[in-house]
Design an enzyme around this catalytic site. Structure first.
Site, PDB file in Angstrom:
ATOM      1  N   SER A 140      69.852 -31.986 -52.399  1.00 16.71           N
ATOM      2  CA  SER A 140      70.594 -31.131 -51.474  1.00 16.71           C
ATOM      3  C   SER A 140      70.860 -31.903 -50.194  1.00 16.71           C
ATOM      4  O   SER A 140      70.124 -32.844 -49.861  1.00 16.71           O
ATOM      5  CB  SER A 140      69.766 -29.875 -51.151  1.00 16.71           C
ATOM      6  N   TYR A 153      62.000 -25.405 -48.391  1.00 18.17           N
ATOM      7  CA  TYR A 153      63.081 -25.845 -49.264  1.00 18.17           C
ATOM      8  C   TYR A 153      63.500 -27.270 -48.908  1.00 18.17           C
ATOM      9  O   TYR A 153      63.632 -28.139 -49.782  1.00 18.17           O
ATOM     10  CB  TYR A 153      64.278 -24.901 -49.144  1.00 18.17           C
TER      11      TYR A 153
END
Length: 245
Positions: A140, A153
């Site tokens: 990501s 995350y």
């Protein structure tokens, strides 16, 4: 000479980016193991895909299940050429660190990083023994950019980023390739699950940001990286919606 059909193992294949990647691979006549903890969803996807697919119910946080994952698929699906580590979540995320739940942090990291490591460890030795294989790690932009209220995350994806770099270095004397895809905001159900099924919260979130990637956009990036000749390795790909920077 007959060219052997390639085989892929895709985690988180039931929806979103994983489903788009599996569909794209199937269009290229790749044999696919569809791995996901949503057994009904991957059974439904397998029935829709016109090709050699095998649905494998798998929770990648279950160590014993991951260790035995290849034993649970038919023999013709066991020599994996392409591993797509896509499974992940952010349940309980988007909250300031001091207000977050340690149990939520643990669950995010156990899936996004430890689970990815377990699956890779189960499949990589076979690739090394056969002398070929591609590992695609779905990372990501959060692996490299500071995103407030996203500590667990982002930490998990930063771990995926560094793990990808290290494995790539360890495999430098082999023909294996390690590909890290780092998408920006993508319209998947990760936001809905982040808010524990609150679809209105997800709608407002995407509306606030406006433009976003679609799962198929990310799948095209994966297919581009996989389509390169053997001596070309797309080590990292940073993919953003046009309105982001």
């Amino acid at each position: 000479m007959t060219v052997r059909q390639r085989t892929a193992f895709v985690t988180g294949a039931a929806s979103g980016i994983g489903r788009a990647i599996a569909t794209s691979l199937q269009a290229e006549s790749v044999r696919i193991v569809l791995a996901d903890r949503q057994a009904g969803a991957i059974q439904a996807l397998a029935s829709q895909l016109d090709g050699d697919v095998f649905p494998l119910p798998l929770d990648i946080t279950d160590a014993s299940a991951v260790d035995a994952c290849l034993e649970r698929v038919p023999a013709e699906f066991r020599d994996i050429d392409i591993l797509v580590n896509n499974a992940g979540h952010d349940i309980g995320g988007r909250i300031r660190f001091d207000q977050g739940s340690p149990d939520d942090w643990s669950a995010i990291i156990e899936t996004n990083l430890i689970g990815l490591m377990r699956v890779t460890r189960a499949i990589l030795p076979g690739m090394i023994a056969r002398g070929h294989g591609d590992i695609v790690n779905m990372s990501s932009i959060s692996a490299l950019r500071i995103v407030p209220e996203q500590a667990p995350y982002s930490a998990s994806k930063a771990g995926v980023h560094m793990l990808s770099d290290i494995i790539r270095g360890e495999l430098a004397e082999t023909p294996l390739r390690v590909i890290e895809i780092m998408p920006g905001l993508t319209r998947t159900n990760i936001v809905t699950t982040r808010h524990r099924g609150d679809e209105e919260a997800a709608r407002q979130y995407f509306e606030r940001f406006g433009m976003a990637l679609d799962p198929e956009d990310v799948a095209r990036c994966v297919m581009f990286a996989l389509s390169q000749p053997p001596h070309v390795q797309i080590a990292q790909m940073f993919v953003l919606p046009t309105n982001r920077w």
